[in-house]
Design a protein around this motif. Structure first.
Motif, PDB file in Angstrom:
ATOM      1  N   UNK A 275      10.483  13.368  -2.235  1.00 47.03           N
ATOM      2  CA  UNK A 275      10.081  14.538  -1.455  1.00 47.03           C
ATOM      3  C   UNK A 275       9.263  15.537  -2.267  1.00 47.03           C
ATOM      4  N   UNK A 276       9.449  15.543  -3.582  1.00 47.24           N
ATOM      5  CA  UNK A 276       8.787  16.546  -4.415  1.00 47.24           C
ATOM      6  C   UNK A 276       7.624  16.001  -5.245  1.00 47.24           C
ATOM      7  N   UNK A 277       7.360  14.688  -5.138  1.00 46.71           N
ATOM      8  CA  UNK A 277       6.274  14.100  -5.911  1.00 46.71           C
ATOM      9  C   UNK A 277       5.336  13.298  -5.014  1.00 46.71           C
ATOM     10  N   UNK A 278       4.067  13.299  -5.403  1.00 45.02           N
ATOM     11  CA  UNK A 278       3.003  12.659  -4.636  1.00 45.02           C
ATOM     12  C   UNK A 278       2.337  11.625  -5.538  1.00 45.02           C
ATOM     13  N   UNK A 279       2.173  10.416  -5.045  1.00 42.79           N
ATOM     14  CA  UNK A 279       1.510   9.364  -5.803  1.00 42.79           C
ATOM     15  C   UNK A 279       0.009   9.408  -5.542  1.00 42.79           C
ATOM     16  N   UNK A 280      -0.754   9.311  -6.609  1.00 42.02           N
ATOM     17  CA  UNK A 280      -2.203   9.200  -6.481  1.00 42.02           C
ATOM     18  C   UNK A 280      -2.694   8.233  -7.564  1.00 42.02           C
ATOM     19  N   UNK A 281      -3.665   7.413  -7.199  1.00 44.50           N
ATOM     20  CA  UNK A 281      -4.234   6.458  -8.129  1.00 44.50           C
ATOM     21  C   UNK A 281      -5.734   6.702  -8.214  1.00 44.50           C
ATOM     22  N   UNK A 282      -6.224   6.862  -9.440  1.00 45.44           N
ATOM     23  CA  UNK A 282      -7.619   7.229  -9.664  1.00 45.44           C
ATOM     24  C   UNK A 282      -8.327   6.109 -10.423  1.00 45.44           C
TER      25      UNK A 282
ATOM     26  N   UNK B 218       0.852  -1.189   0.000  1.00 46.62           N
ATOM     27  CA  UNK B 218       0.000   0.000   0.000  1.00 46.62           C
ATOM     28  C   UNK B 218       0.886   1.237   0.000  1.00 46.62           C
ATOM     29  N   UNK B 219       0.284   2.347  -0.409  1.00 47.05           N
ATOM     30  CA  UNK B 219       1.074   3.560  -0.571  1.00 47.05           C
ATOM     31  C   UNK B 219       0.345   4.728   0.085  1.00 47.05           C
ATOM     32  N   UNK B 220       1.017   5.335   1.051  1.00 47.73           N
ATOM     33  CA  UNK B 220       0.474   6.495   1.756  1.00 47.73           C
ATOM     34  C   UNK B 220       1.023   7.752   1.087  1.00 47.73           C
ATOM     35  N   UNK B 221       0.766   8.875   1.701  1.00 46.20           N
ATOM     36  CA  UNK B 221       1.275  10.123   1.136  1.00 46.20           C
ATOM     37  C   UNK B 221       2.793  10.234   1.254  1.00 46.20           C
ATOM     38  N   UNK B 222       3.413   9.388   2.069  1.00 44.71           N
ATOM     39  CA  UNK B 222       4.855   9.512   2.269  1.00 44.71           C
ATOM     40  C   UNK B 222       5.663   8.239   2.053  1.00 44.71           C
ATOM     41  N   UNK B 223       4.990   7.056   2.022  1.00 43.98           N
ATOM     42  CA  UNK B 223       5.783   5.839   1.878  1.00 43.98           C
ATOM     43  C   UNK B 223       5.016   4.688   1.235  1.00 43.98           C
TER      44      UNK B 223
ATOM     45  N   UNK C 146      -1.082  17.100  -0.293  1.00 43.71           N
ATOM     46  CA  UNK C 146      -0.399  17.478   0.940  1.00 43.71           C
ATOM     47  C   UNK C 146      -0.178  16.241   1.811  1.00 43.71           C
ATOM     48  N   UNK C 147       0.731  16.348   2.765  1.00 39.56           N
ATOM     49  CA  UNK C 147       1.015  15.249   3.695  1.00 39.56           C
ATOM     50  C   UNK C 147      -0.301  14.768   4.320  1.00 39.56           C
ATOM     51  N   UNK C 148      -0.533  13.461   4.283  1.00 42.76           N
ATOM     52  CA  UNK C 148      -1.737  12.887   4.863  1.00 42.76           C
ATOM     53  C   UNK C 148      -2.928  12.825   3.922  1.00 42.76           C
ATOM     54  N   UNK C 149      -2.811  13.386   2.716  1.00 46.69           N
ATOM     55  CA  UNK C 149      -3.919  13.329   1.753  1.00 46.69           C
ATOM     56  C   UNK C 149      -4.083  11.917   1.202  1.00 46.69           C
TER      57      UNK C 149
ATOM     58  N   UNK D   4     -12.170   4.246  -0.402  1.00 43.39           N
ATOM     59  CA  UNK D   4     -10.728   4.033  -0.279  1.00 43.39           C
ATOM     60  C   UNK D   4     -10.032   5.353   0.026  1.00 43.39           C
ATOM     61  N   UNK D   5      -9.077   5.301   0.924  1.00 45.71           N
ATOM     62  CA  UNK D   5      -8.243   6.465   1.245  1.00 45.71           C
ATOM     63  C   UNK D   5      -6.785   6.213   0.877  1.00 45.71           C
ATOM     64  N   UNK D   6      -6.267   5.061   1.319  1.00 49.10           N
ATOM     65  CA  UNK D   6      -4.881   4.668   1.077  1.00 49.10           C
ATOM     66  C   UNK D   6      -4.888   3.573   0.013  1.00 49.10           C
TER      67      UNK D   6
END
Length: 183
Positions: free
Chosen positions: A83-90, A61-66, A170-173, A100-102
């Motif tokens: 540090x400069x990129x955020x993963x999101x799956x749609x 699983x993938x959180x906002x940071x790991x 953002x962190x925690x999104x 789903x959140x994470x």
């Protein structure tokens, strides 16, 4: 007799302390090996490998940071995300979805599998971040790496159907977006 018992007690204590230090040294060594392994891993490639099932695990699983990977023996390995990129799956959908959140790279399943969508994304200042056709994977999701710490307007179209949503990085999104219904 007391002298022999005292000697045995001291020897046992010394051996115990020696083993404790050895275990501590092994723990430090394993931590260093994990850090070195993380530094040599292409995290984006690893995430993709779990998505397309080139890599398998009991869970990933993938959180906002790991990225958190659990193997079949329940050993957990975590990898820091850029540090400069955020993963999101749609997972765009028409009829069925799931809350789903994470995002679970090994468990989440979207409705629309291996289908093409026009994906258009603007950041909070109106800059175009993405404007291209994307294909959902076998899990029904479109994986994206977006800049961190911003707000985005995401428009997904397929034929005459469209969905628009605002997401943030953002962190925690949330890293799993399953609320974009094509209408």
């Amino acid at each position: 007799m007391k002298g022999k018992m005292m000697a045995m007690l001291l020897l046992t204590t010394a051996l115990s302390v020696g083993c404790s230090n050895e275990n501590a040294d092994n723990t430090v060594q394993k931590t260093q090996e994990t850090q070195e392994t993380q530094e040599s891993v292409d995290i984006k490639e690893l995430v993709n490998d779990y998505t397309v099932r080139n890599e398998v695990a009991a869970s990933a699983s993938i959180t906002s940071s790991e990225l958190i990977v659990t193997d079949d023996d329940e050993n957990v390995t975590t990898y820091d995300l850029p540090e400069d990129e955020f993963f999101v799956s749609i997972a765009p959908f028409v009829n069925t979805t799931h809350p789903c959140d994470i995002h679970s790279l090994t468990g989440c399943q979207g409705e629309l599998v291996e289908e093409d969508f026009n994906v258009y994304i603007e950041d909070s200042e109106g800059n175009i971040i993405l404007d291209e056709v994307k294909t959902t994977e076998a899990n029904g999701f479109i994986d994206l790496w977006l800049p961190r710490d911003d707000r985005f307007t995401v428009t997904i179209t397929q034929g005459t159907k469209e969905t628009v949503s605002e997401i943030t990085t953002f962190e925690g999104d949330n890293t799993c977006i399953t609320t974009m219904r094509l209408e």
